[in-house]
Motif scaffolding. Structure first.
Motif, short mmCIF file in Angstrom:
data_model
loop_
_atom_site.label_atom_id
_atom_site.label_comp_id
_atom_site.label_asym_id
_atom_site.label_seq_id
_atom_site.Cartn_x
_atom_site.Cartn_y
_atom_site.Cartn_z
N GLU A 189 0.79 -1.23 0.00
CA GLU A 189 0.00 0.00 0.00
C GLU A 189 0.83 1.29 0.00
N SER A 190 2.11 1.20 0.37
CA SER A 190 2.94 2.41 0.38
C SER A 190 3.84 2.51 -0.85
N THR A 191 3.67 1.60 -1.81
CA THR A 191 4.55 1.56 -2.98
C THR A 191 4.08 2.46 -4.11
N GLN A 192 4.97 2.67 -5.08
CA GLN A 192 4.61 3.43 -6.27
C GLN A 192 3.64 2.66 -7.15
N PHE A 196 8.69 -10.26 -1.03
CA PHE A 196 8.47 -8.89 -0.59
C PHE A 196 7.71 -8.09 -1.64
N HIS A 197 6.62 -7.45 -1.22
CA HIS A 197 5.79 -6.67 -2.13
C HIS A 197 5.93 -5.17 -1.90
N GLY A 198 7.08 -4.76 -1.38
CA GLY A 198 7.36 -3.34 -1.21
C GLY A 198 8.09 -2.77 -2.41
N PHE A 199 8.46 -3.64 -3.34
CA PHE A 199 9.12 -3.27 -4.60
C PHE A 199 10.25 -2.26 -4.41
N HIS A 239 11.97 4.92 -5.24
CA HIS A 239 11.06 5.62 -4.34
C HIS A 239 11.10 5.09 -2.91
N SER A 240 11.46 3.84 -2.72
CA SER A 240 11.44 3.28 -1.37
C SER A 240 12.30 2.03 -1.27
N HIS A 241 12.69 1.71 -0.03
CA HIS A 241 13.46 0.51 0.28
C HIS A 241 14.75 0.41 -0.55
#
Length: 368
Positions: free
Chosen positions: A39-42, A215-218, A222-224
């Motif tokens: 939900e916080s990903t691009q 992992f689904h934070g990709f 933009h992140s991680h």
């Protein structure tokens, strides 16, 4: 019956609408860990209503100013209920924040229904399964879900290369590849998931407890970012009158892929308690026409390309003589938007567009 009939009619209408995908929020009840990552990903924020930079570019795009079509929807809001209308020219249909399906971005259901990829000239096309609530996955051992079917026979999911439907290439009308990960098909057959969706602790679902999941934070720009830093090394070599910082890109694609982005190397030398900041070095791929930078839709050539390529070791030299006891700090980071483009896109006051995003830092102490 007078009250029930209209309700049944509306229900039938919505169920029969084309391009129907389950909202990502629906997945949360059984896949809470994965949903929290997503939900916080691009991917979740890919629409023009959530992605500030994409919205700024689209605001200037001629297809928008002329109300032609929202062609970007193919990758930015593919789960939209009116996707066909959005990408059709000259019909007056524009993005609508009141349409909840357009707010979905690149939804869970959309990605997990991609059954194949059609390789095309301008951009690849995702071929989506028509079977609703039937999702592709790579987990071979699983229980049957009471809410949807699970299919594990997809070559794309099992090979970890489903990403190239959207992330392969994007050409403009001048046959210019304006944004590409897969310029010479070097990623065909490559497992994108191994780097950008690594295995982490936590269960796949609360119905089938597992010790780890994909992992689904990709991890990306933009992140991680820290999850990708292992694929880039920073080394130091010194000589009598100068020293080199070596950027070792161990990945199969360039560090800077999007033409708007700029990678930057920052080097500081600390001696006797005083720190000197050396000249910053930028790395970017600039596209344009007639030797000048232009927006992507007007680009006809690569004006300049200093991006660190895939599997490249880039040597950056500094005419600075190091001494015993000196401490050298080398940092690699990036801007999501080139400073030269901020004004033209009205992003001068944008925090995300003007922020220097830290990627990796290494420190070295001179001992001889």
């Amino acid at each position: 019956m007078k009250t029930i009939f209209p309700l049944l009619f509306l229900l039938t209408y919505f169920l029969s609408a084309s391009h129907t995908f389950e909202p990502s929020e629906t997945c949360k009840s059984c896949h809470p860990t994965i949903y929290k990552e997503f939900e916080s990903t691009q991917h979740a924020k890919a629409s023009i209503f959530e992605d500030e930079i994409h919205a700024a570019v689209w605001k200037k795009h001629p297809k928008n100013t002329k109300l032609e079509s929202y062609a970007c929807a193919k990758c930015h809001t593919p789960a939209a209920s009116n996707i066909d209308a959005l990408v059709t020219k000259h019909n007056g249909v524009v993005p609508d924040a009141n349409n909840s399906t357009q707010m979905e971005g690149i939804s869970c259901a959309y990605c997990h229904r991609i059954e194949s990829i059609k390789h095309d000239w301008m951009m690849n096309i995702n071929v989506v399964s028509k079977e609703e609530r039937s999702y592709f996955g790579s987990l071979k051992e699983h229980i049957e879900s009471p809410f949807h079917k699970i299919k594990t026979d997809s070559a794309h999911f099992n090979g970890g290369n489903v990403c190239i439907g959207c992330h392969s290439h994007k050409k403009n009308k001048y046959d210019m590849n304006v944004c590409s990960t897969n310029v010479k098909h070097e990623l065909d057959g490559t497992n994108c998931v191994s780097c950008h969706m690594p295995k982490v602790k936590g269960s796949v679902s609360n119905m089938n407890e597992t010790k780890e999941h994909t992992f689904h934070g990709f991890p990306g720009t933009h992140s991680h970012q820290d999850m990708l830093s292992q694929y880039v090394g920073i080394e130091l070599n010194e000589s009598a009158a100068k020293f080199d910082i070596i950027i070792d890109n161990k990945s199969s694609h360039a560090l800077s892929l999007h033409p708007m982005r700029v990678m930057q190397l920052r080097v500081n030398v600390t001696r006797d308690g005083k720190t000197v900041a050396l000249e910053n070095k930028d790395f970017a791929k600039v596209i344009g026409a007639d030797g000048n930078p232009t927006p992507p839709w007007l680009a006809k050539e690569v004006v300049q390309d200093t991006a660190v390529k895939g599997n490249e070791k880039r040597v950056v030299s500094y005419d600075y003589a190091l001494k015993k006891g000196d401490k050298v700090e080398a940092t690699i980071g990036y801007y999501l938007v080139n400073k030269k483009m901020l004004k033209s896109l009205d992003l001068e006051n944008s925090e995300v567009a003007t922020k220097f995003h830290l990627f990796k830092t290494e420190s070295f102490e001179i001992k001889k």
